[in-house]
Design a protein around this motif. Structure first.
Motif, short mmCIF file in Angstrom:
data_model
loop_
_atom_site.label_atom_id
_atom_site.label_comp_id
_atom_site.label_asym_id
_atom_site.label_seq_id
_atom_site.Cartn_x
_atom_site.Cartn_y
_atom_site.Cartn_z
N ALA B 243 0.86 -1.16 0.00
CA ALA B 243 0.00 0.00 0.00
C ALA B 243 0.90 1.21 0.00
O ALA B 243 2.08 1.14 0.27
CB ALA B 243 -0.91 0.00 1.22
N ALA B 244 0.31 2.35 -0.33
CA ALA B 244 1.12 3.55 -0.48
C ALA B 244 1.74 3.94 0.86
O ALA B 244 1.09 3.92 1.89
CB ALA B 244 0.26 4.69 -1.01
N GLY B 252 -4.43 9.03 -2.19
CA GLY B 252 -4.19 8.29 -3.42
C GLY B 252 -5.51 7.94 -4.09
O GLY B 252 -6.56 7.97 -3.48
N GLY B 253 -5.42 7.61 -5.35
CA GLY B 253 -6.63 7.26 -6.07
C GLY B 253 -6.89 5.77 -6.03
O GLY B 253 -6.15 5.00 -5.47
N GLY B 254 -7.97 5.37 -6.67
CA GLY B 254 -8.29 3.96 -6.76
C GLY B 254 -8.58 3.34 -5.42
O GLY B 254 -9.01 4.00 -4.47
N LEU B 255 -8.30 2.06 -5.35
CA LEU B 255 -8.63 1.32 -4.15
C LEU B 255 -7.56 1.46 -3.08
O LEU B 255 -7.76 1.10 -1.94
CB LEU B 255 -8.81 -0.15 -4.52
N TYR B 256 -6.40 1.99 -3.47
CA TYR B 256 -5.28 2.02 -2.54
C TYR B 256 -5.22 3.34 -1.77
O TYR B 256 -5.53 4.39 -2.29
CB TYR B 256 -3.97 1.79 -3.27
N ALA B 257 -4.79 3.19 -0.52
CA ALA B 257 -4.69 4.39 0.32
C ALA B 257 -3.59 5.30 -0.19
O ALA B 257 -2.62 4.85 -0.74
CB ALA B 257 -4.39 3.98 1.74
#
Lengths: 412, 257
Positions: B243-244, B252-257
């Motif tokens: 994960a970021a 962050g974009g999308g499904l990730y933090a």
């Protein structure tokens, strides 16, 4: 076709059908670990529960969930029993602080009870109260398998039920962090399944590790947006006993005390996740009739006579997925010796559980032992997933099997 | 077919392939229509990956390719021309500012798919397991805002020695960069195979493989090796599906933090 009074295993799917189902499980249901070593992780057949069986399993799972939550509440006030259960000192200290200053906010409670068919009825090997897995297998994959077995359906949709329980206490569009051990593909697929369910329920899921969070006034935030909107909830799939290994700067202590963001599950779930709960349970005032009826006796490993070892199963207090479970005659002898040595010499890290006779599924070409994990959300049974293994030990080499019930019997 | 990655996956893991089950599906599940459309096929020649050193496929050999990024895939395609079935074991996802660059690997997988299909390898073609030598992002540290997608290879990602031997595989050759011994995580796999009687060889791809003895790695045989590797050394987060790493920027974009 195998047949027992409780469940049966139909013939495996033909190879071409199974190959297609496997690909659909990967690309439609998010199954990302279809192979472990030499083992296919998906069974080519489902477990079909006989009519009426699901209702009984569900009632027992709900009874266990009720008793578990009551026992947990008492255990939080009994630090002397927590020590006996092998709860790490740092966790006990944080719970003591939480007891004085107020516990972390709790979201919906999800747990899974593992039922095994035996000649005398179902027995429960353990409760998975902290981070129970199996959501993709319980519904998205079971739904695919049901297409090959007309007249049957999955027992329920645990991920959907958890998402619905979570959304009841949140504003629409709230962000929910899905905190997990990012190194594990099997954990990741669980989180993606839950993420899909949360999205369908109108929430915004974000995958994260514990280090991707930050905290302000007890509210959890994504560390990438510390001045943004606080998280609506945190859905944790990171084992609670691993949290103290995370960098202190990420504020992991909030998972144990002081969080105002609802946590699902709260870390107090670790109390019943400990396989040594059974040792402490005898000293509880909380009645546990379902537990006592279904869960085998437990002892300190040192209290088990060596000559009686075949009657006992050795388990680490915080083992998962059957890791390091030792059963004489089942576990390879060299590994069994190491497990028994560790169990007898490591205080408060292992437990011995009286062995029960797992009833193999009759009619299967090869021996197959089954386990049906029944999920509850806030005390209500919401679905199940199965595992099958060629030996009476369900571990990482076991296969995931869809659990199906006669159409109309599943939990809506 | 409902997912753009499925036909690409099928090129590497055809249902009849003897080693298809070991193909890691993760990378294929991450493919997007945009990436698939934008990727041209692998250029026919010249290719820096010369696999003429590889033993003929009917000699009881399996191969492990541990080369950086898309090079591992291109080496796998070169080996496919020699009769080996490339088995991608990439166990990570792409993400914003990743520690392990995945886009090149994904593009190489897409580009190689039609070539593999054209080769129509026999179902029993021996395996060439493909790893990214940069999977632990050597020399890079997680910095704020980066996407931690480092990963490790584990023994359970490969067939056991018992199965390899049962299928006639007596020797495994490892293809690495020059002067690069197998990484520690791969050493756990190789040591297990070696102790079961499989002969190991090592090559940098510029000469025939030479005999190789895998040293005993730390924590070898530990009941808790997997947990130790991932969590026991002060690293709470090493591995695929990172994960970021937190920073002070925007979410962050999308499904990730």
């Amino acid at each position: 076709m195998g047949l027992t009074p409780m469940l049966r295993a139909p013939a495996p799917l033909p190879a071409a059908d199974f190959s297609r189902l496997r690909r659909r499980a990967i690309f439609e249901a998010g199954k990302l670990d279809p192979q472990v070593g030499d083992h296919e992780t998906l069974a080519a057949y489902p477990l079909l529960l006989e009519p009426g069986v699901w209702a009984g399993l569900a009632a027992d799972a709900e009874g266990l969930a009720r008793e578990a939550l009551a026992a947990e509440a008492e255990l939080l006030t009994r630090p002397e029993l927590q020590r006996r259960m092998g709860i790490p000192p740092v966790v006990r200290r944080l719970w003591r602080e939480a007891h004085r200053r107020g516990p972390a906010a709790a979201g919906p409670r999800v747990m899974r009870a593992d039922f095994h068919p035996t000649p005398t009825g179902w027995r429960v090997s353990e409760l998975n109260t902290d981070v129970p897995g199996g959501f993709p297998e319980a519904y998205p994959i079971a739904r695919l398998m049901a297409e090959y077995h007309p007249g049957h359906e999955p027992c329920g949709d645990p991920a959907g039920a958890l998402a619905r329980a979570l959304v009841r206490g949140l504003e629409p569009g709230s962000t929910v962090a899905l905190v997990h051990a990012t190194a594990y593909v099997d954990d990741h697929q669980v989180m993606r399944c839950l993420g899909d369910a949360l999205s369908s329920a109108g929430l915004v899921p974000r995958l994260a590790s514990p280090t991707n969070l930050c905290w302000r006034d007890g509210r959890g935030f994504l560390a990438a947006a510390p001045r943004g909107t606080p998280l609506g909830a945190i859905l944790r799939f990171f084992p609670a006993e691993w949290l103290p290994g995370a960098p202190r700067a990420c504020g992991w202590e909030h998972f144990f005390r002081g969080a105002r963001t609802p946590l699902s599950n709260p870390t107090s779930a670790l109390l019943l996740q400990s396989k040594r709960f059974a040792l402490a349970a005898t000293r509880l005032r909380t009645p546990r009739p379902t537990w006592e009826r279904l869960v085998p006796e437990a002892r300190e490993p040192r209290q088990v006579p060596r000559r009686a070892d075949p009657d006992w199963v050795f388990k680490p207090a915080f083992g998962r997925v059957g890791e390091c479970v030792g059963i004489r005659g089942v576990t390879p002898p060299a590994v069994q010796r190491r497990i028994e040595r560790a169990a007898r010499w490591s205080l408060r890290r292992w437990v011995a559980q009286r062995r029960f006779d797992s009833l193999p599924l009759p009619g299967c070409e090869a021996p197959a032992h089954a386990c049906v994990g029944v999920f509850t959300v806030d005390g209500r049974a919401v679905g199940a997933y199965g595992r099958v293994a060629p030996r009476p030990l369900i571990d990482g080499a076991a296969q995931d099997a869809a659990v199906l019930v006669p159409r109309g019997e599943g939990t809506p | 077919m409902s997912h753009v990655g499925e036909p690409i996956y099928l090129a590497y893991a055809p249902p009849e392939g003897a080693w298809s089950a070991w193909v890691k599906p993760v990378a294929f599940a991450c493919l997007t229509p945009l990436l698939v459309r934008a990727t041209p096929p692998v250029p026919p020649a010249p290719d820096p990956f010369d696999a003429t050193w590889a033993p003929p496929p009917a000699t009881g050999h399996a191969l492990v390719v541990d080369l950086p990024g898309p090079g591992a895939v291109r080496a796998g395609i070169a080996l496919a021309h020699r009769g080996y079935r490339p088995i991608p074991l990439f166990n990570a996802t792409p993400g914003p500012r990743p520690l392990v660059e995945m886009d090149g690997v994904l593009a190489a997988l897409v580009a190689g798919a039609p070539l593999l299909a054209d080769l129509a390898l026999p179902a029993a073609a021996p395996p060439a397991f493909l790893l990214d030598a940069l999977r632990r992002a050597p020399g890079r540290r997680p910095a704020p805002g980066t996407y931690d997608n480092r990963w490790l290879a584990f023994p359970q990602d490969f067939p056991s020695a018992t199965l390899l031997l049962a299928r006639g595989i007596r020797s495994v050759a490892v293809w690495t960069l020059p002067a690069s011994p197998p990484a520690t995580d791969l050493a756990h796999v190789l040591r297990r195979w070696q102790e079961a009687g499989i002969v190991l060889e090592l090559t940098a791809g510029d000469a025939p493989p030479a005999p190789y003895r895998a040293p005993r790695p730390s924590a070898f045989g530990s009941l808790f090796y997997r947990a130790l590797a991932l969590f026991g050394r002060g690293r709470s987060n090493v591995g695929g599906f990172g994960a970021a790493v937190p920073d002070s920027g925007a979410a962050g974009g999308g499904l990730y933090a």
